[in-house]
Motif scaffolding. Structure first.
Motif, PDB file in Angstrom:
ATOM      1  N   LEU A  67    -146.238 -86.123  50.216  1.00 31.96           N
ATOM      2  CA  LEU A  67    -145.184 -85.362  49.536  1.00 31.96           C
ATOM      3  C   LEU A  67    -143.906 -85.327  50.360  1.00 31.96           C
ATOM      4  CD1 LEU A  67    -147.304 -82.269  48.338  1.00 31.96           C
ATOM      5  CD2 LEU A  67    -146.678 -84.299  47.007  1.00 31.96           C
ATOM      6  N   ASP A  68    -143.991 -85.875  51.568  1.00 32.11           N
ATOM      7  CA  ASP A  68    -142.846 -85.847  52.480  1.00 32.11           C
ATOM      8  C   ASP A  68    -141.746 -86.787  51.961  1.00 32.11           C
ATOM      9  OD1 ASP A  68    -141.012 -85.988  54.524  1.00 32.11           O
ATOM     10  OD2 ASP A  68    -142.526 -86.115  56.101  1.00 32.11           O
ATOM     11  N   PRO A  69    -140.592 -86.232  51.559  1.00 27.71           N
ATOM     12  CA  PRO A  69    -139.565 -87.072  50.919  1.00 27.71           C
ATOM     13  C   PRO A  69    -138.858 -88.002  51.911  1.00 27.71           C
ATOM     14  CG  PRO A  69    -138.750 -84.843  51.214  1.00 27.71           C
ATOM     15  CD  PRO A  69    -140.181 -84.826  51.668  1.00 27.71           C
ATOM     16  N   ASP A  70    -139.063 -87.780  53.190  1.00 30.14           N
ATOM     17  CA  ASP A  70    -138.412 -88.642  54.173  1.00 30.14           C
ATOM     18  C   ASP A  70    -139.310 -89.779  54.650  1.00 30.14           C
ATOM     19  OD1 ASP A  70    -136.085 -87.035  54.144  1.00 30.14           O
ATOM     20  OD2 ASP A  70    -137.147 -85.564  55.395  1.00 30.14           O
ATOM     21  N   ASP A 106    -157.624 -87.702  45.228  1.00 27.22           N
ATOM     22  CA  ASP A 106    -156.814 -86.969  44.248  1.00 27.22           C
ATOM     23  C   ASP A 106    -156.885 -87.700  42.913  1.00 27.22           C
ATOM     24  OD1 ASP A 106    -155.240 -84.921  43.307  1.00 27.22           O
ATOM     25  OD2 ASP A 106    -153.339 -85.820  43.916  1.00 27.22           O
ATOM     26  N   THR A 107    -156.750 -86.947  41.848  1.00 25.23           N
ATOM     27  CA  THR A 107    -156.656 -87.576  40.532  1.00 25.23           C
ATOM     28  C   THR A 107    -155.935 -86.636  39.587  1.00 25.23           C
ATOM     29  OG1 THR A 107    -157.881 -88.780  38.821  1.00 25.23           O
ATOM     30  CG2 THR A 107    -158.874 -86.733  39.632  1.00 25.23           C
ATOM     31  N   GLY A 108    -155.471 -87.202  38.482  1.00 25.77           N
ATOM     32  CA  GLY A 108    -154.732 -86.417  37.496  1.00 25.77           C
ATOM     33  C   GLY A 108    -154.105 -87.371  36.485  1.00 25.77           C
ATOM     34  N   THR A 109    -153.000 -86.920  35.901  1.00 27.92           N
ATOM     35  CA  THR A 109    -152.326 -87.759  34.915  1.00 27.92           C
ATOM     36  C   THR A 109    -150.958 -88.163  35.450  1.00 27.92           C
ATOM     37  OG1 THR A 109    -151.357 -85.844  33.813  1.00 27.92           O
ATOM     38  CG2 THR A 109    -153.506 -86.599  33.014  1.00 27.92           C
ATOM     39  N   TRP A 110    -150.382 -89.162  34.792  1.00 31.54           N
ATOM     40  CA  TRP A 110    -149.052 -89.603  35.226  1.00 31.54           C
ATOM     41  C   TRP A 110    -148.294 -90.168  34.035  1.00 31.54           C
ATOM     42  CZ3 TRP A 110    -146.779 -94.674  35.715  1.00 31.54           C
ATOM     43  CH2 TRP A 110    -147.584 -95.702  35.201  1.00 31.54           C
ATOM     44  N   GLU A 111    -146.999 -90.222  34.141  1.00 30.67           N
ATOM     45  CA  GLU A 111    -146.238 -91.000  33.164  1.00 30.67           C
ATOM     46  C   GLU A 111    -145.138 -91.790  33.872  1.00 30.67           C
ATOM     47  OE1 GLU A 111    -144.693 -86.754  32.868  1.00 30.67           O
ATOM     48  OE2 GLU A 111    -146.618 -87.618  32.335  1.00 30.67           O
ATOM     49  N   PRO A 112    -144.927 -93.006  33.359  1.00 27.77           N
ATOM     50  CA  PRO A 112    -143.820 -93.787  33.913  1.00 27.77           C
ATOM     51  C   PRO A 112    -142.498 -93.147  33.492  1.00 27.77           C
ATOM     52  CG  PRO A 112    -144.815 -94.932  32.037  1.00 27.77           C
ATOM     53  CD  PRO A 112    -145.630 -93.695  32.262  1.00 27.77           C
ATOM     54  N   THR A 113    -141.534 -93.177  34.360  1.00 34.40           N
ATOM     55  CA  THR A 113    -140.208 -92.706  33.979  1.00 34.40           C
ATOM     56  C   THR A 113    -139.253 -93.884  34.114  1.00 34.40           C
ATOM     57  OG1 THR A 113    -139.764 -91.949  36.223  1.00 34.40           O
ATOM     58  CG2 THR A 113    -140.648 -90.330  34.710  1.00 34.40           C
ATOM     59  N   LYS A 114    -138.138 -93.797  33.473  1.00 40.81           N
ATOM     60  CA  LYS A 114    -137.105 -94.853  33.476  1.00 40.81           C
ATOM     61  C   LYS A 114    -137.545 -96.105  32.727  1.00 40.81           C
ATOM     62  CE  LYS A 114    -134.471 -93.754  37.572  1.00 40.81           C
ATOM     63  NZ  LYS A 114    -133.775 -94.328  38.702  1.00 40.81           N
ATOM     64  N   THR A 115    -138.771 -96.099  32.120  1.00 41.75           N
ATOM     65  CA  THR A 115    -139.210 -97.278  31.382  1.00 41.75           C
ATOM     66  C   THR A 115    -140.323 -96.892  30.421  1.00 41.75           C
ATOM     67  OG1 THR A 115    -140.184 -99.485  31.523  1.00 41.75           O
ATOM     68  CG2 THR A 115    -140.920 -97.892  33.152  1.00 41.75           C
ATOM     69  N   ASP A 116    -140.461 -97.642  29.329  1.00 46.42           N
ATOM     70  CA  ASP A 116    -141.601 -97.490  28.437  1.00 46.42           C
ATOM     71  C   ASP A 116    -142.630 -98.573  28.719  1.00 46.42           C
ATOM     72  OD1 ASP A 116    -140.473 -95.360  27.155  1.00 46.42           O
ATOM     73  OD2 ASP A 116    -139.410 -96.649  25.699  1.00 46.42           O
ATOM     74  N   ASP A 117    -142.300 -99.489  29.612  1.00 47.72           N
ATOM     75  CA  ASP A 117    -143.150-100.657  29.833  1.00 47.72           C
ATOM     76  C   ASP A 117    -143.426-100.787  31.335  1.00 47.72           C
ATOM     77  OD1 ASP A 117    -144.433-103.058  30.033  1.00 47.72           O
ATOM     78  OD2 ASP A 117    -142.963-104.186  28.838  1.00 47.72           O
ATOM     79  N   GLU A 130    -144.167 -90.169  37.512  1.00 52.93           N
ATOM     80  CA  GLU A 130    -144.269 -88.710  37.645  1.00 52.93           C
ATOM     81  C   GLU A 130    -145.765 -88.396  37.652  1.00 52.93           C
ATOM     82  OE1 GLU A 130    -141.362 -87.027  37.814  1.00 52.93           O
ATOM     83  OE2 GLU A 130    -142.262 -85.030  38.025  1.00 52.93           O
ATOM     84  N   VAL A 131    -146.269 -87.854  38.756  1.00 50.06           N
ATOM     85  CA  VAL A 131    -147.712 -87.637  38.868  1.00 50.06           C
ATOM     86  C   VAL A 131    -148.038 -86.153  38.822  1.00 50.06           C
ATOM     87  CG1 VAL A 131    -148.117 -89.787  40.142  1.00 50.06           C
ATOM     88  CG2 VAL A 131    -147.695 -87.666  41.414  1.00 50.06           C
ATOM     89  N   HIS A 132    -149.183 -85.858  38.178  1.00 51.89           N
ATOM     90  CA  HIS A 132    -149.665 -84.482  38.059  1.00 51.89           C
ATOM     91  C   HIS A 132    -151.092 -84.458  38.581  1.00 51.89           C
ATOM     92  CE1 HIS A 132    -146.273 -84.197  35.257  1.00 51.89           C
ATOM     93  NE2 HIS A 132    -146.744 -85.305  34.719  1.00 51.89           N
ATOM     94  N   GLY A 133    -151.232 -84.421  39.892  1.00 52.77           N
ATOM     95  CA  GLY A 133    -152.556 -84.377  40.509  1.00 52.77           C
ATOM     96  C   GLY A 133    -152.839 -83.009  41.070  1.00 52.77           C
ATOM     97  N   LYS A 135    -153.290 -82.685  44.466  1.00 55.76           N
ATOM     98  CA  LYS A 135    -152.563 -82.715  45.741  1.00 55.76           C
ATOM     99  C   LYS A 135    -151.175 -83.314  45.557  1.00 55.76           C
ATOM    100  CE  LYS A 135    -156.889 -83.346  48.306  1.00 55.76           C
ATOM    101  NZ  LYS A 135    -157.749 -84.331  48.985  1.00 55.76           N
ATOM    102  N   LEU A 136    -151.120 -84.412  44.832  1.00 55.99           N
ATOM    103  CA  LEU A 136    -149.847 -85.104  44.632  1.00 55.99           C
ATOM    104  C   LEU A 136    -149.179 -84.614  43.361  1.00 55.99           C
ATOM    105  CD1 LEU A 136    -150.735 -88.830  45.477  1.00 55.99           C
ATOM    106  CD2 LEU A 136    -149.644 -87.114  46.957  1.00 55.99           C
ATOM    107  N   ARG A 137    -147.924 -84.208  43.502  1.00 57.01           N
ATOM    108  CA  ARG A 137    -147.128 -83.762  42.351  1.00 57.01           C
ATOM    109  C   ARG A 137    -145.727 -84.319  42.510  1.00 57.01           C
ATOM    110  NH1 ARG A 137    -149.491 -78.747  39.638  1.00 57.01           N
ATOM    111  NH2 ARG A 137    -151.652 -79.106  40.197  1.00 57.01           N
ATOM    112  N   GLY A 138    -145.079 -84.495  41.380  1.00 50.72           N
ATOM    113  CA  GLY A 138    -143.683 -84.897  41.432  1.00 50.72           C
ATOM    114  C   GLY A 138    -143.521 -86.402  41.278  1.00 50.72           C
ATOM    115  N   ARG A 139    -142.370 -86.892  41.745  1.00 51.07           N
ATOM    116  CA  ARG A 139    -141.968 -88.270  41.468  1.00 51.07           C
ATOM    117  C   ARG A 139    -142.276 -89.199  42.640  1.00 51.07           C
ATOM    118  NH1 ARG A 139    -137.612 -89.990  38.291  1.00 51.07           N
ATOM    119  NH2 ARG A 139    -138.129 -88.146  37.105  1.00 51.07           N
ATOM    120  N   LEU A 140    -143.165 -90.167  42.363  1.00 50.87           N
ATOM    121  CA  LEU A 140    -143.416 -91.235  43.330  1.00 50.87           C
ATOM    122  C   LEU A 140    -142.621 -92.468  42.903  1.00 50.87           C
ATOM    123  CD1 LEU A 140    -147.305 -91.036  43.807  1.00 50.87           C
ATOM    124  CD2 LEU A 140    -145.530 -90.141  45.339  1.00 50.87           C
TER     125      LEU A 140
END
Ligand code: MN
Length: 477
Positions: A67-70, A106-117, A130-133, A135-140
């Motif tokens: 989750l470390d943005p740096d 970790d597991t959960g759901t995700w959706e692609p952003t900036k694209t449908d493909d 965009e992940v919804h786990g 442990k992992l949340r937010g934008r990868l």
């Protein structure tokens, strides 16, 4: 676009299995899934996998996602995995591709952003997810780098968003989100094996014992005093079914002992197999049928009789020893073993004592294990000299606990976990979790053949962690 599973197939040997490999079973609709598996193969890495078009598009991340943005993490794009692998947790046999242990970190759901493909996005070298786990949340974000690290080298980063956390380290969160277990714990007691050479739908093989079908017990109950009983694929001639074997309220009959033995055999077998008689669950039932009222087996396997498979710490109370004294000693051993980093577990004997089993690798002699146990117990005994005696002779022990290690001998036996004891109500020798030594209600004969199956259902089998945990004995200094 080629078959997404082609590389996966090529790396595995399907020659032994004629069935078609990986039909692209795919997701089940609804939100897309993702998983991160912590995988200890030849090197530790985290496998980050996104469901796309029914397969798991995958990157191996040596230092793990964060989750470390740096942080900028190397992520090697690896071949797609079959969807069936999504929640796999267990072991992959060594020597096979990816051999090692795996947890669902970790597991959960995700959706692609900036694209449908998302496939096209990956081909273009940039995937925003965009992940919804748990442990992992937010934008990868995954970015193809190429260069020195090869064409499959990508970079993984976490955006500066609401879920970002500076300095966040995946190694600080080592447990499975499925089972709560660590890789070490899964390795010691894997529940599933992944057969890389099998079709994906059949690749996860359960290592948990198959329970006895209820029908087998119904059949036994329906027999008269004697008859033929079909159990574990064998036809056993059973006799004297209503004979009382143990006093009790009501008394325990042979029929009840056989029913218990058949139910417990798949659990108890791994601790006794390869010894004298018990190589399949039916053999244990047969022994009970022939009159065995408890199960004592050699400490070594039949193929290497001079090599113990366990070091045994036998806390045998003297007649001046209270249960609290014995627990004190058992807890001190717990502390010492923990300090040494040794995997071991205690069990109550079903009578008055506590035994601690320490699985050891092949190659030790009984002299080795006896000496090690005596050294350990001597060290522990120095803390509470008023409780212990090193004398084997009962009279010389003056009613104290005996700590002498002499159970570690070729002519001694193991009292098997879950063995009944020939006593009132048929008490059972029951494996314990270490924390149960702190339970004020713990009693050495607290379970019988009538109650231990409920305990197993609720608590599982604390000894399973010993299977596959054979270890070298550390020097005690
Ligand atoms: Mn991997």
């Amino acid at each position: 676009m080629g078959d997404p599973l082609e590389v996966y197939r090529r790396k595995r040997d399907f020659a032994r299995t004629p069935e078609p490999a990986g039909e692209g079973a795919g997701g089940v609709g609804g939100p897309l899934r993702f998983v991160v598996q912590r995988h200890r193969a030849s090197r530790l890495h985290y496998d980050l996998r996104f469901e796309i078009d029914g397969v798991l598009v995958s990157w191996a991340v040596p230092k793990g996602p964060t989750l470390d943005p740096d942080a900028r993490r190397l992520a090697m794009h690896v071949e797609d995995h079959p969807f069936e692998y999504l929640l796999f947790e267990g072991v992959i046999p060594s020597g096979e591709y990816g051999g090692g242990d795996v947890i669902v970190w970790d597991t959960g759901t995700w959706e692609p952003t900036k694209t449908d493909d998302p496939r096209a996005a990956i081909e273009g070298g940039e995937l925003h997810a965009e992940v919804h786990g748990k442990k992992l949340r937010g934008r990868l974000v995954l970015l193809r780098r190429g260069g020195d690290q090869g064409e499959n080298a990508w970079m993984l980063l976490h955006k500066h968003d609401d879920f970002a956390a500076s300095g966040w380290d995946p190694e600080d969160h080592p447990r499975s989100v499925l089972s709560g277990r660590t890789n070490d714990e899964v390795k010691a007691d894997p529940h599933f094996l992944w057969r890389s050479d099998a079709p994906a739908a059949e690749a996860a093989v359960s290592l948990l014992p198959e329970p006895l079908p209820d029908q087998a017990i119904d059949d036994l109950m329906a027999l008269g005093k004697r008859g033929t009983w079909e159990v574990f694929g064998r036809s056993l001639k059973v006799t004297g079914l209503d004979k009382v074997l143990f006093p009790g309220d009501p008394p325990v009959t042979k029929r009840e002992l056989l029913a218990y033995t058949a139910r417990i055999a798949p659990i108890a077998l791994p601790y006794v197999e390869g010894r004298t008689f018990a190589d399949d669950p039916a053999a244990l039932v047969e022994a009970a049928n022939l009159g065995a009222r408890e199960w004592a087996v050699p400490i070594s396997r039949a193929d290497a009789p001079r090599e113990p498979t366990y070091a045994l710490i036998d806390l045998e109370p003297g007649d001046r020893t209270s249960w609290d004294d014995l627990l004190t000693l058992a807890r001190l051993h717990r502390t010492a073993l923990g300090h040494l980093g040794v995997t071991a577990r205690p069990k109550v004997t079903g009578r008055r004592g506590i035994q601690i089993w320490v699985p050891v690798v092949a190659g030790y002699s009984f002299d080795d294990t006896r000496t090690w146990v005596e050294t350990l117990s001597e060290t522990v005994g120095q803390v509470v000299p008023e409780l212990v005696s090193a004398k084997a002779d009962v009279k010389q022990r003056k009613g104290l606990v005996r700590l002498d290690g002499t159970q570690n001998a070729i002519d001694k036996t193991l009292l098997a976990p879950y063995s009944p004891r020939p006593d009132f109500g048929a008490p059972v020798s029951v494996p314990l979790g270490w924390d149960e030594l702190d339970d004020p209600d713990l009693r050495p004969g607290g379970w019988t053949i009538r109650t231990v199956l409920d305990r197993l259902e609720e608590k599982g089998d604390p000894f399973r962690v010993l299977l596959g945990a054979a270890q070298e004995l550390p020097e005690i200094t």
